[in-house]
Motif scaffolding. Sequence first.
Motif, short mmCIF file in Angstrom:
data_model
loop_
_atom_site.label_atom_id
_atom_site.label_comp_id
_atom_site.label_asym_id
_atom_site.label_seq_id
_atom_site.Cartn_x
_atom_site.Cartn_y
_atom_site.Cartn_z
N ALA A 139 -38.13 5.17 -13.85
CA ALA A 139 -39.29 5.33 -12.97
C ALA A 139 -38.89 5.94 -11.63
O ALA A 139 -39.58 6.81 -11.09
N CYS A 140 -37.78 5.49 -11.09
CA CYS A 140 -37.29 6.04 -9.82
C CYS A 140 -36.96 7.51 -9.97
O CYS A 140 -37.25 8.33 -9.09
N TRP A 141 -36.33 7.87 -11.11
CA TRP A 141 -35.98 9.28 -11.33
C TRP A 141 -37.24 10.14 -11.44
O TRP A 141 -37.30 11.25 -10.89
N GLN A 142 -38.24 9.63 -12.14
CA GLN A 142 -39.49 10.40 -12.28
C GLN A 142 -40.17 10.58 -10.93
O GLN A 142 -40.66 11.67 -10.60
N ARG A 143 -40.19 9.51 -10.12
CA ARG A 143 -40.80 9.64 -8.79
C ARG A 143 -40.02 10.63 -7.93
O ARG A 143 -40.60 11.43 -7.18
N GLY A 144 -38.69 10.61 -8.03
CA GLY A 144 -37.88 11.55 -7.27
C GLY A 144 -38.13 12.99 -7.70
O GLY A 144 -38.21 13.89 -6.86
N GLN A 145 -38.23 13.20 -9.04
CA GLN A 145 -38.50 14.55 -9.52
C GLN A 145 -39.86 15.07 -9.05
O GLN A 145 -40.01 16.22 -8.65
N GLU A 146 -40.85 14.17 -9.11
CA GLU A 146 -42.19 14.59 -8.67
C GLU A 146 -42.20 14.89 -7.17
O GLU A 146 -42.83 15.86 -6.71
N SER A 147 -41.47 14.08 -6.39
CA SER A 147 -41.40 14.33 -4.95
C SER A 147 -40.71 15.65 -4.66
O SER A 147 -41.17 16.43 -3.82
N ARG A 148 -39.62 15.94 -5.34
CA ARG A 148 -38.93 17.20 -5.11
C ARG A 148 -39.77 18.39 -5.58
O ARG A 148 -39.73 19.47 -4.98
N ARG A 149 -40.57 18.20 -6.66
CA ARG A 149 -41.44 19.27 -7.13
C ARG A 149 -42.50 19.58 -6.08
O ARG A 149 -42.79 20.76 -5.79
N ASN A 150 -43.08 18.56 -5.46
CA ASN A 150 -44.08 18.78 -4.43
C ASN A 150 -43.47 19.44 -3.20
O ASN A 150 -44.07 20.33 -2.58
N GLU A 151 -42.25 19.02 -2.84
CA GLU A 151 -41.59 19.64 -1.70
C GLU A 151 -41.30 21.11 -1.97
O GLU A 151 -41.42 21.96 -1.08
N LEU A 152 -40.89 21.43 -3.21
CA LEU A 152 -40.62 22.82 -3.56
C LEU A 152 -41.89 23.67 -3.48
O LEU A 152 -41.87 24.81 -2.98
N ARG A 153 -42.98 23.13 -3.95
CA ARG A 153 -44.23 23.87 -3.87
C ARG A 153 -44.64 24.11 -2.41
O ARG A 153 -45.08 25.20 -2.03
#
Length: 554
Positions: free
Chosen positions: A292-306
């Motif tokens: 769950a932590c990894w998924q939240r981190g990936q989603e956060s980095r995806r939003n930052e990239l956008r």
Amino acid sequence: MPPAETLLNAPEFTVSELSVALKRTVEDAYGHVRVRGEISGFRGAHSSGHCYFALKDENAKIEAVIWKSALYRMRFKPQEGLEVIATGKLTTYPGSSKYQIVIEALEPAGIGALMALMEERKKKLAAEGLFDEARKQLLPWLPEVIGVVTSPTGAVIRDILHRLEDRFPRRVLVWPVRVQGEGSAEQIAAAIRGFNALPEGGRIPRPDVLIVARGGGSLEDLWSFNEEVVVRAAADSMIPLISAVGHETDITLIDFAADKRAPTPTAAAEMAVPVRSELFAEVADLARRNRACWQRGQESRRNELRAAARALPAASELLAIPRQRLDGASSALPRGLKANTHAHFRRFAAASARLTLRVLHGQIAQSGHRLTVSGERLHLAARGLLRQRRDRYGSLALRLKASRLANAQAQRHAIARERERTQRLAERARRALGTMLQRLDARVDHSSKLLSALSYRSVLARGFALVRDEVGHPVHAADSVTPGTHLSIEFADGRVGATADAESAGPAPRDPGQPKPSHSKPSQSKPSQSEPSSREAKPAPKRVAKPVDQGSLF
């Protein structure tokens, strides 16, 4: 009649005979006895190993002695002020006319004495720092091998194995010992030290944790775990140790020295390993949380990239300024190339101006000086080498002369080897010297050829002539020659004197079809005294040497 008079005819005893008789009487009458009393006057073992003290109560005192051999076998050691029950043989000591007891066994007088001895021993060991918390080690979370020091026939080992099987099965090594009675303390201490002595990676694995266990019992039954040798072994253990002696209310000194105390052997097994099912559940929960932590981190980095992609400027805007700088640099490149070419041309012209005949003469002189210095250094080096070899051979001759009786044959071989080596070195030196001289001759020859090639005489050999005035200075122009000036003309094969004519004001052009006049001596150009006057009226035109312009050799 007085008693003394009645014994006038009685047999006489010597002091020794009387002492021996009294000794025999006391030993025969009493033999082995058990005496209860308080130890008094004990100052430790004598230098011989024997112990001397006294046993006393409220009204009397008796001397006591423990021989060295009996002291080693005793479970309890004598201590000042301790009430004990001593078993031994009653005898006398003739040297001081007193009776004494030779103690063969010693035990505390009741539970109170044992508790007093335990408290005194506890204070002593605590003062040495064996019970300090800083010495205690942390238990491993999941040990691979567990060592158990206990009796192999009791219920304790079965309880420990059963509890380990329920919680988390591990490999168990059992060191069988006696947990009660004479010699049990030494066996327990030896087991603890034996586990610590096992090597890492050996045939028998070294335990990660130790459990010293015993069931419940009275204070006398548990006294082996209060012995000083057991407590010191537990304190010195480099393997974390759990003490599980007796029930929860039983306290022994090993509990204070151990790294962890368990109220029962079963509780010690629970302390040694975790519950496997709980561990599996905890690992699964941690894995779920990790995902769950990894998924939240990936989603956060995806939003930052956008967000960062939306904030980036266009590529044309980023390249506008570098493109303008490139255009400016390309327009300035031709001017820079021309300026660089001019700078290199100026440096080349300055370098060519410095290449004159004087520079070559200086280089030749410098080379000649280096050649001379090198020859002198070579000569000095050769002389030094020869002197060094001569001195070395002299010392070798002295050493050979001093030791010719001991090693004449060996020195003869050494001299032969040194002579061959010297010949080889001399031959190499001669070859090196010849090679160096050949190189120096070649350099000198090359320099002389270069000098000859650059000399003006090579120009004379090609048909030119050098004209000098009366002083010997070269004549470079016809305007500098006045009529009647004495000149010296130098050819390749010699010099010729001449006098300048008045009509020769400058160089006369020669008809190309007219043959080249031959060179004649200056004396033939003058009119002869015997010739007619018509010749004097029109004298033959005198040939004036054409000045030679040397020009630049380069």
